[in-house]
Scaffold this motif. Structure first.
Motif, PDB file in Angstrom:
ATOM      1  N   GLN A 298       7.308   8.119  24.753  1.00 37.49           N
ATOM      2  CA  GLN A 298       6.558   7.436  23.916  1.00 37.49           C
ATOM      3  C   GLN A 298       7.199   7.356  22.178  1.00 37.49           C
ATOM      4  OE1 GLN A 298       2.213   6.707  25.065  1.00 37.49           O
ATOM      5  NE2 GLN A 298       2.370   8.285  23.345  1.00 37.49           N
ATOM      6  N   ALA A 299       7.771   8.617  21.847  1.00 39.84           N
ATOM      7  CA  ALA A 299       8.636   8.529  20.677  1.00 39.84           C
ATOM      8  C   ALA A 299       9.736   7.781  20.752  1.00 39.84           C
ATOM      9  CB  ALA A 299       8.890  10.035  20.421  1.00 39.84           C
ATOM     10  N   PHE A 300      10.560   8.036  21.933  1.00 41.39           N
ATOM     11  CA  PHE A 300      11.856   7.161  22.101  1.00 41.39           C
ATOM     12  C   PHE A 300      11.617   5.507  21.977  1.00 41.39           C
ATOM     13  CE2 PHE A 300      14.257  10.773  23.510  1.00 41.39           C
ATOM     14  CZ  PHE A 300      15.125  10.688  22.665  1.00 41.39           C
ATOM     15  N   SER A 301      10.332   5.437  22.421  1.00 39.91           N
ATOM     16  CA  SER A 301      10.003   3.747  22.334  1.00 39.91           C
ATOM     17  C   SER A 301       9.972   3.391  21.047  1.00 39.91           C
ATOM     18  CB  SER A 301       8.885   3.651  23.158  1.00 39.91           C
ATOM     19  OG  SER A 301       7.541   4.071  22.526  1.00 39.91           O
ATOM     20  N   LEU A 302       9.753   4.073  19.956  1.00 35.55           N
ATOM     21  CA  LEU A 302       9.198   3.643  18.816  1.00 35.55           C
ATOM     22  C   LEU A 302      10.673   3.448  17.812  1.00 35.55           C
ATOM     23  CD1 LEU A 302       6.230   5.878  17.890  1.00 35.55           C
ATOM     24  CD2 LEU A 302       6.273   3.473  18.986  1.00 35.55           C
ATOM     25  N   LEU A 303      11.720   3.940  18.411  1.00 35.63           N
ATOM     26  CA  LEU A 303      12.958   3.767  17.673  1.00 35.63           C
ATOM     27  C   LEU A 303      13.381   2.413  17.393  1.00 35.63           C
ATOM     28  CD1 LEU A 303      15.242   6.295  19.567  1.00 35.63           C
ATOM     29  CD2 LEU A 303      14.277   6.615  17.337  1.00 35.63           C
ATOM     30  N   GLY A 304      13.579   2.337  15.854  1.00 38.82           N
ATOM     31  CA  GLY A 304      14.098   0.785  15.267  1.00 38.82           C
ATOM     32  C   GLY A 304      12.958   0.290  14.907  1.00 38.82           C
ATOM     33  N   LYS A 305      11.421   0.752  15.057  1.00 38.58           N
ATOM     34  CA  LYS A 305      10.355   0.109  14.589  1.00 38.58           C
ATOM     35  C   LYS A 305      10.714   0.226  13.006  1.00 38.58           C
ATOM     36  CE  LYS A 305       8.225  -1.104  18.184  1.00 38.58           C
ATOM     37  NZ  LYS A 305       7.843  -2.756  18.423  1.00 38.58           N
ATOM     38  N   PRO A 306      10.075  -0.863  12.088  1.00 34.93           N
ATOM     39  CA  PRO A 306      10.198  -0.507  10.763  1.00 34.93           C
ATOM     40  C   PRO A 306       9.322   0.535  10.156  1.00 34.93           C
ATOM     41  CG  PRO A 306      10.095  -2.829  11.336  1.00 34.93           C
ATOM     42  CD  PRO A 306       9.682  -2.081  12.664  1.00 34.93           C
ATOM     43  N   TYR A 307       9.602   0.931   8.732  1.00 34.83           N
ATOM     44  CA  TYR A 307       8.758   1.992   8.225  1.00 34.83           C
ATOM     45  C   TYR A 307       7.843   1.065   7.435  1.00 34.83           C
ATOM     46  CZ  TYR A 307       7.065   5.581   5.086  1.00 34.83           C
ATOM     47  OH  TYR A 307       6.276   6.442   4.298  1.00 34.83           O
ATOM     48  N   GLY A 308       6.472   1.775   7.463  1.00 35.65           N
ATOM     49  CA  GLY A 308       5.363   1.312   6.571  1.00 35.65           C
ATOM     50  C   GLY A 308       4.595   2.309   6.059  1.00 35.65           C
ATOM     51  N   VAL A 309       4.149   2.356   4.878  1.00 33.05           N
ATOM     52  CA  VAL A 309       3.465   3.675   4.412  1.00 33.05           C
ATOM     53  C   VAL A 309       2.151   3.764   4.925  1.00 33.05           C
ATOM     54  CG1 VAL A 309       2.417   4.416   2.156  1.00 33.05           C
ATOM     55  CG2 VAL A 309       4.194   3.331   2.187  1.00 33.05           C
ATOM     56  N   GLY A 310       1.852   4.827   5.690  1.00 31.45           N
ATOM     57  CA  GLY A 310       0.510   5.041   6.278  1.00 31.45           C
ATOM     58  C   GLY A 310       0.426   4.224   7.592  1.00 31.45           C
ATOM     59  N   ALA A 311       1.463   3.299   7.923  1.00 31.28           N
ATOM     60  CA  ALA A 311       1.113   2.510   9.234  1.00 31.28           C
ATOM     61  C   ALA A 311       1.261   3.234  10.781  1.00 31.28           C
ATOM     62  CB  ALA A 311       2.163   1.401   9.151  1.00 31.28           C
ATOM     63  N   THR A 312       0.321   2.702  11.420  1.00 29.52           N
ATOM     64  CA  THR A 312       0.187   3.557  12.916  1.00 29.52           C
ATOM     65  C   THR A 312       0.396   2.430  13.684  1.00 29.52           C
ATOM     66  OG1 THR A 312      -2.140   3.020  12.899  1.00 29.52           O
ATOM     67  CG2 THR A 312      -1.651   4.887  11.867  1.00 29.52           C
ATOM     68  N   GLY A 313       1.296   1.385  13.786  1.00 27.07           N
ATOM     69  CA  GLY A 313       1.820   0.343  14.593  1.00 27.07           C
ATOM     70  C   GLY A 313       0.699  -0.880  14.650  1.00 27.07           C
ATOM     71  N   ALA A 315       3.503  -2.970  14.606  1.00 26.33           N
ATOM     72  CA  ALA A 315       4.520  -3.489  14.147  1.00 26.33           C
ATOM     73  C   ALA A 315       5.362  -2.569  13.108  1.00 26.33           C
ATOM     74  CB  ALA A 315       4.411  -4.560  13.257  1.00 26.33           C
ATOM     75  N   LYS A 316       4.842  -1.643  12.461  1.00 27.63           N
ATOM     76  CA  LYS A 316       5.317  -0.678  11.688  1.00 27.63           C
ATOM     77  C   LYS A 316       4.817   0.692  11.662  1.00 27.63           C
ATOM     78  CE  LYS A 316       6.435  -4.017   7.851  1.00 27.63           C
ATOM     79  NZ  LYS A 316       6.187  -4.247   6.426  1.00 27.63           N
ATOM     80  N   TYR A 317       5.517   1.763  11.350  1.00 31.81           N
ATOM     81  CA  TYR A 317       4.959   3.162  11.474  1.00 31.81           C
ATOM     82  C   TYR A 317       5.340   3.892  10.242  1.00 31.81           C
ATOM     83  CZ  TYR A 317       4.246   1.886  16.471  1.00 31.81           C
ATOM     84  OH  TYR A 317       3.887   1.577  17.607  1.00 31.81           O
ATOM     85  N   GLY A 318       4.270   4.767   9.740  1.00 34.62           N
ATOM     86  CA  GLY A 318       4.414   5.682   8.645  1.00 34.62           C
ATOM     87  C   GLY A 318       4.908   7.139   9.442  1.00 34.62           C
ATOM     88  N   CYS A 319       5.322   7.869   8.780  1.00 30.00           N
ATOM     89  CA  CYS A 319       5.870   9.128   9.495  1.00 30.00           C
ATOM     90  C   CYS A 319       4.930  10.017   9.945  1.00 30.00           C
ATOM     91  CB  CYS A 319       6.462  10.451   8.163  1.00 30.00           C
ATOM     92  SG  CYS A 319       5.179  10.806   6.919  1.00 30.00           S
ATOM     93  N   LEU A 320       3.744   9.738   9.648  1.00 30.05           N
ATOM     94  CA  LEU A 320       2.514  10.479  10.489  1.00 30.05           C
ATOM     95  C   LEU A 320       2.219   9.740  11.610  1.00 30.05           C
ATOM     96  CD1 LEU A 320       0.862  13.053  11.051  1.00 30.05           C
ATOM     97  CD2 LEU A 320      -0.969  12.199   9.486  1.00 30.05           C
ATOM     98  N   GLY A 321       2.238   8.435  11.274  1.00 30.78           N
ATOM     99  CA  GLY A 321       1.707   7.236  12.408  1.00 30.78           C
ATOM    100  C   GLY A 321       2.727   7.461  13.709  1.00 30.78           C
TER     101      GLY A 321
END
Length: 707
Positions: A298-313, A315-321
């Motif tokens: 699942q972590a590999f499936s997220l590669l390339g997704k844009p960063y977003g503060v506090g985002a959990t998907g 479309a975007k993911y924060g570091c914890l998200g």
């Protein structure tokens, strides 16, 4: 897997990419090598940034020398003027004392009173007296006065003359020193102008390559992502070929009680809980739990997704998200990195396995980043600095490794308390500006004991990271080394440094002093700015006697020269140098102005609110400022402009505003004070009324009030 490698610019070579087993959509679409138009770029983004850092360091050194010389010239000029004023006053007093003695001598001569002074002294004392001595009155009174005061007055006059001579000589000496200091400052000023011209030209030459190099960097990151995926898919293929079905996490917790056919997996001579091994065809294969394999997939499936503060998907993911999504539905991570640490069993860094949660930070800063471990010292993480979910090197500031499949920790694990500055180092991003107070720093070597050596950012194969991560000061073995500012000492002996003193100054700031011939402080002691901590040597990876001095923020090495010059510095985001950000990484505001894209989006919201209030467009005069324009501004206004390479304009996170905001106390300025923070824009304390440099017009993109 052993983690803790020095963080560097280790970019995987482009090679043949394999696709072995079915994984999420991202994994089934191998990224091709960079096109020829990209690989033809003369220099990579990393090389450009290293070159820019070296140019900026060279200019900073010249500027520091000029600034110091200018201060010395101003001090010398003030001392000369003071001495000249004193000398003039002293001459006036001497002239007055001599005039008085002349009057007394003239009286004695006119009245025929015998004098105890010789003819030469009489002539000397009479010289300043006017020819008309008719105002001398009563003869008897004069005789009485002369008898008691003539000799005393002579002594007073000669003493005053001697003092006048001394002050005149002192004033002449200080004037000569002032002239010499002024000449030196003028010479160094000319050198700064020459350096400025060179720096501007060099940066202009690099600017043309930035966009191409930035694209190359993006392609290399994609290739690195794909290579890590290829290695993971190869591992899964090995399991399939060996007909190993990954077991549930619960049956692998205890290495002493494994299912039939599985043996303990060992690392650093100890069994690894939560994993196992099996032997097939004479080869030992690691066996990870099914839940861990699913999390890494699942972590590999997220590669390339844009960063977003506090985002959990999605479309975007924060570091914890990103880490949270990777480990769902097996477990739901708490909503803060600091809360993750107490809830999952920590494992030794020498036993880290794919899927482990890696938390970054320090005791003085708090926990600021989290990633999902891979092999080869890498991890998958949503990285704010890179703007997306990427495969990246595990940084030096790894605090702990956690294994979710082991459940709750056997002993309480207390996370370090976050500081007010921890936000600035969130998710792999280094603070764009860091101020520890002007004048709070001392150079690590005393003036006159060193020469400036290899600068920060210079590229070379002799360094593990590919670039020089500090500033060298060539000096004789045994030269005293001083703490740059106060903090707590940690003594280390890594192979590259030989003898190393690391000082933790709190809030993510550290200084390092390497290659020492002697260490004069004990581990864990508190030191003050300027305190001796050791002596210059040539231990470790060294080509001669010198001090290797580093400044690190949140674990990242940054250019030390601006810190030494000003006590503060601006440092990078996304791997870029100050004023050297590709236009493709910036977003327009209109009228030719640009900012970092998150700052630009926040500015647009602020501008809309301002228009709704005042019915007019938010007035802006300055935004992103290239290094070349910083040099030009500094050359024209050195007393107002920031040292080139330290301005937040150079990071695309600062604006200068007009239309009333540029004056304290106006309705427009007060509205900004009341509302700008809601949109992430703040007025720095130094720019406040009564601050070190009053600038009502200057605003910076900072922490939004809602964050």
């Amino acid at each position: 897997m052993v983690v803790g490698n020095r963080r560097g610019l280790r970019l995987a070579a482009l090679g043949t990419l394999l696709a072995v087993v079915a994984l999420p959509a991202y994994a089934d679409d191998p990224t091709p090598p960079p096109p020829a138009s990209v690989t033809d770029v003369n220099r990579t983004l990393e090389e450009l940034q290293a070159e820019a850092a070296a140019v900026q360091a060279d200019f900073a050194k010249a500027t520091i020398a000029y600034t110091n010389a200018l201060k010395a010239a101003q001090t010398a000029e003030a001392a000369a003027k003071k001495a000249e004023t004193t000398a003039a006053a002293s001459k006036g007093r001497a002239d007055e004392q001599r005039r008085r003695l002349g009057l007394l001598t003239a009286q004695a001569y006119q009245l025929g009173i015998p004098t105890v002074m010789g003819a030469e002294s009489m002539l000397w004392s009479l010289a300043p007296v006017a020819e008309n001595l008719q105002e001398i009155a009563d003869r008897q009174t004069a005789i009485t006065q002369l008898g008691s005061t003539q000799v005393a007055q002579y002594k007073a006059a000669t003493a005053a003359e001697a003092e006048a001579g001394r002050t005149r000589s002192e004033a002449a000496g200080k004037r000569a020193a002032a002239n010499e200091a002024a000449a030196k400052a003028k010479e160094l000023s000319q050198q700064v102008q020459q350096k400025a011209t060179f720096a501007a030209t060099a940066m202009e030459g690099q600017a043309a390559d930035l966009d191409g190099a930035s694209e190359l960097s993006r392609q290399l990151q994609l290739a690195r992502n794909q290579q890590a995926l290829t290695r993971w898919k190869t591992y899964l293929t090995e399991l399939t070929t060996a007909k190993v079905k990954p077991p549930a996490a619960a049956v692998l917790k205890n290495p002493a009680k494994l299912p039939a056919g599985l043996k303990p997996l060992t690392a650093a001579g100890a069994p690894v809980p939560g994993a196992a091994s099996t032997v097939t065809g004479g080869r030992t294969i690691r066996v990870l739990p099914a839940e861990t394999i699913r999390a890494v997939n699942q972590a590999f499936s997220l590669l390339g997704k844009p960063y977003g503060v506090g985002a959990t998907g999605p479309a975007k993911y924060g570091c914890l998200g990103a880490a949270r999504v990777a480990w769902q539905p097996y477990t739901t991570l708490p909503n803060l990195v600091g809360k993750v640490y107490p809830n999952y069993q920590a494992v030794p860094k020498t036993q880290v396995q794919p899927g482990d949660l890696l938390v970054m930070g320090s005791k003085s800063l708090g926990l600021v980043h989290i990633g999902v471990a891979l092999d080869n010292g890498e991890m998958i993480a949503a990285d704010e600095a890179k703007g997306s979910v990427v495969v990246t090197t595990v940084p030096d500031n790894l605090y702990s490794a956690l294994r979710p499949t082991l459940g709750k920790p056997a002993k309480p694990q207390v996370a370090p308390t976050p500081t007010s500055d921890s936000y600035a180092f969130r998710c792999g991003n280094t603070a764009t500006s860091y101020d520890i107070g002007t004048g709070a720093w001392t150079w690590p070597l005393a003036d006159g004991t060193y020469e400036i050596g290899t600068p920060f950012g210079q590229a070379g194969s002799m360094w593990a990271t590919g670039i020089h991560t500090g500033q060298d000061f060539a000096a004789a073995v045994g030269t005293p080394v001083r703490a740059a500012t106060s903090g707590v000492v940690r003594v280390e002996h890594p192979a590259w440094a030989g003898n190393l003193v690391r000082i933790d100054h709190g809030n993510g700031l550290e200084t390092l002093y390497a290659h020492l011939s002697a260490i004069d402080v004990a581990d864990g002691t508190q030191v003050k700015a300027g305190q001796r901590i050791g002596a210059v040597g040539t231990e470790g990876n060294s080509t001669g006697p010198h001090l290797h001095f580093e400044v690190r923020l949140g674990g990242d090495p940054v250019n030390p020269m601006p810190f030494l010059a000003t006590g503060s510095a601006s440092v990078g985001w996304g791997g870029f140098s100050n004023g050297m950000i590709p236009s493709s990484k910036l977003c327009g505001l209109g009228s030719g102005h640009k900012l970092r894209c998150d700052a630009a989006a926040a500015y647009a919201q602020l501008a809309a609110a301002y228009r709704a209030q005042f019915g007019r467009t938010l007035c802006i005069t300055d935004s992103y400022r290239s290094y070349t324009s910083q040099v030009d501004l500094y050359a024209r206004k050195p007393s107002l402009a920031a040292l080139p390479g330290t301005s937040n304009h150079g990071w695309g996170v600062a604006v200068d505003l007009c239309g009333g905001i540029d004056r304290f106390g106006t309705k427009q300025y007060q509205w900004m004070k009341n509302h700008a923070a809601t949109y992430g824009w703040v007025h720095p304390s130094w720019a406040e009324q009564g601050g070190s440099r009053e600038e009502p017009w200057h605003w910076e993109f900072g922490k939004p009030a809602s964050a």
